[in-house]
Design an enzyme around this catalytic site. Structure first.
Site, PDB file in Angstrom:
ATOM      1  N   TRP A  99      -8.883  40.472  30.318  1.00  0.00           N
ATOM      2  CA  TRP A  99      -9.389  40.572  28.938  1.00  0.00           C
ATOM      3  C   TRP A  99      -9.684  39.208  28.349  1.00  0.00           C
ATOM      4  CZ3 TRP A  99     -11.420  44.961  28.450  1.00  0.00           C
ATOM      5  CH2 TRP A  99     -10.850  46.091  29.034  1.00  0.00           C
ATOM      6  N   ASP A 171      -5.584  37.367  20.961  1.00  0.00           N
ATOM      7  CA  ASP A 171      -5.661  38.806  21.192  1.00  0.00           C
ATOM      8  C   ASP A 171      -4.236  39.292  21.464  1.00  0.00           C
ATOM      9  OD1 ASP A 171      -5.950  41.349  22.214  1.00  0.00           O
ATOM     10  OD2 ASP A 171      -7.412  40.828  23.761  1.00  0.00           O
ATOM     11  N   LYS A 195      -2.257  50.936  21.459  1.00  0.00           N
ATOM     12  CA  LYS A 195      -1.077  50.656  22.294  1.00  0.00           C
ATOM     13  C   LYS A 195       0.201  50.735  21.451  1.00  0.00           C
ATOM     14  CE  LYS A 195      -4.177  47.810  24.894  1.00  0.00           C
ATOM     15  NZ  LYS A 195      -4.345  48.639  26.092  1.00  0.00           N
TER      16      LYS A 195
HETATM   17  N1  PMP Z   1      -7.502  43.170  24.904  1.00  0.00           N
HETATM   18  C1  PMP Z   1      -6.454  43.640  25.592  1.00  0.00           C
HETATM   19  C2  PMP Z   1      -5.233  42.777  25.746  1.00  0.00           C
HETATM   20  C3  PMP Z   1      -6.505  44.918  26.158  1.00  0.00           C
HETATM   21  O1  PMP Z   1      -5.452  45.379  26.845  1.00  0.00           O
HETATM   22  C4  PMP Z   1      -7.670  45.704  25.982  1.00  0.00           C
HETATM   23  C5  PMP Z   1      -7.818  47.096  26.529  1.00  0.00           C
HETATM   24  N2  PMP Z   1      -6.789  47.743  26.950  1.00  0.00           N
HETATM   25  C6  PMP Z   1      -8.738  45.159  25.273  1.00  0.00           C
HETATM   26  C7  PMP Z   1      -8.614  43.899  24.739  1.00  0.00           C
HETATM   27  C8  PMP Z   1     -10.026  45.932  25.091  1.00  0.00           C
HETATM   28  O2  PMP Z   1      -9.849  46.906  24.139  1.00  0.00           O
HETATM   29  P1  PMP Z   1     -10.954  48.035  23.865  1.00  0.00           P
HETATM   30  O3  PMP Z   1     -11.001  48.919  25.058  1.00  0.00           O
HETATM   31  O4  PMP Z   1     -10.439  48.731  22.640  1.00  0.00           O
HETATM   32  O5  PMP Z   1     -12.254  47.336  23.614  1.00  0.00           O
END
Ligand code: PMP
Length: 359
Positions: A99, A171, A195
């Site tokens: 990510w 993030d 989450k």
């Molecule tokens: N950042 C992290 C740390 C994640 O774990 C995730 C997805 N699980 C995301 C960003 C992306 O999130 P989304 O699918 O809501 O775009």
């Protein structure tokens, strides 16, 4: 049945029951929360109350604003450079997992972004070195970006290197409000809700007013942080039910007492890692000093893909669900978010032990 998914993830029963009531009659209004006007008093109050709860649980000083957006974490990957990466600046990214890398790649599409540290060559099984130097030539740094918890690889930062006068953007999608952390060094924190904060459809953004002033003017309102602050997260029709779910989750956390939740989270992870460290069949994937408290990734020592499937089936037969590892690394992954109790984790360990003793 226990849901160990890494997101969308388990919600406490109390929250689900409360939401049922909210769907029928929200706060005695006689209307379902699903049909109330978003600019009406009830929903505007809900947003304000949710913001207040976030600020109090995160212990934020008054110079932070809380906003709610759609588009998930991925939209934030784009919005951050769109708002803050100006022509004569560069953005610094710490690459600790998938990510974090996606966030960096999105920034590259919009301007100059540089990797200051990465653990990709170690297959993200440990955290990148934080003893990094700044990009050269020393252009003005727009911000430094981290991902605090790497959901896929099960690694988590305990410390963040902050550079003087450089906005720190993190993030925290998979570990927001799961551990004792001083949030004040951060200038922008974002976390998807699915989450620890509720269900898919909203992302919480906490932003310091000084950074807000730096946002580019040319950005369309729907992608502009200041526009969300000015409109109290109502640039367009907000995801009301998602915000309400987060409100109920935050209320539940407050009721349970955050200190208690944090202590329990430490115990949950400790128990599972202790079992894995001495297991003859299983082993944790992340290096010891990088391990995550919220996403515990492990695998069979044999690395057999066939047996991994057998174990997953065995776990399901014992009512333990969504434990397969992310497709990038395979194996198993247990999401130990706030809604998972100590006894849920004990149950997982007992079943793994039972499997071990039988096979
Ligand atoms: N950042 C992290 C740390 C994640 O774990 C995730 C997805 N699980 C995301 C960003 C992306 O999130 P989304 O699918 O809501 O775009």
């Amino acid at each position: 049945m226990i849901n160990f998914g890494s997101g969308p993830a388990a919600l406490p029963d109390e929250v689900k029951l409360q939401l049922q009531l909210d769907i029928l009659d929200f706060k005695g209004s006689g209307f379902s929360v699903l049909e109330l006007p978003h600019r009406g008093r009830l929903i505007q109050n809900l947003i304000e109350e949710t913001n207040d709860l976030v600020k109090s649980l995160m212990n934020l000083p008054p110079n932070y604003q809380v906003i709610w957006m759609q588009g998930g974490g991925r939209l934030q990957f784009h919005m951050i450079p769109l708002n803050f990466l100006k022509k004569d600046t560069t953005a610094a990214y710490v690459i600790s997992g998938h990510w974090a890398k996606q966030a960096y790649l999105e920034a590259l599409k919009l301007g100059d972004a540089q990797i200051v540290s990465s653990s990709e060559e170690k297959m993200f099984q440990s955290l990148p070195d934080l003893d990094f130097t700044l990009p050269e030539p020393a252009q003005k740094l727009a911000y430094l970006h981290y991902c605090s918890n790497n959901t896929i690889y099960g690694t988590q930062f305990k410390h963040f290197k902050k550079l003087k006068d450089i906005p720190l953007i993190v993030d925290m999608s998979s570990d927001i409000l799961t551990r004792r952390l001083d949030y004040r060094p951060f200038d922008l924190i974002y976390a998807v809700a699915q989450k620890n904060l509720g269900i898919p459809g909203i992302t919480m953004v906490v932003i310091k007013e000084d950074l807000l002033k730096e946002a580019a003017f040319s950005v369309p309102d729907i992608l502009s942080y200041p526009a969300y602050v000015r409109s109290h997260s109502t640039v367009n029709t907000p995801a009301v039910f998602q915000i309400l779910t987060t409100f109920r989750m935050l209320e539940w956390m407050k009721e349970k007492d955050l200190n208690h939740i944090f202590m329990e989270n430490e115990k949950k992870a400790q128990l599972l890692y202790d079992f894995l460290d001495q297991s003859v069949l299983f082993e944790p994937i992340a290096h010891k000093d990088s391990r995550s408290q919220t996403n515990v990734c492990f695998r069979l020592k044999s690395r057999s893909i066939y047996e991994t499937e057998v174990v997953l089936e065995y776990l399901k037969n014992h009512r333990l669900y969504f434990l397969s590892g992310h497709r990038n690394i395979g194996g198993f992954r247990a999401g130990l978010y706030n809604a998972i109790s100590l006894s849920d984790v004990q149950c997982l360990i007992d079943v793994l032990k039972k499997y071990e003793s039988q096979y």
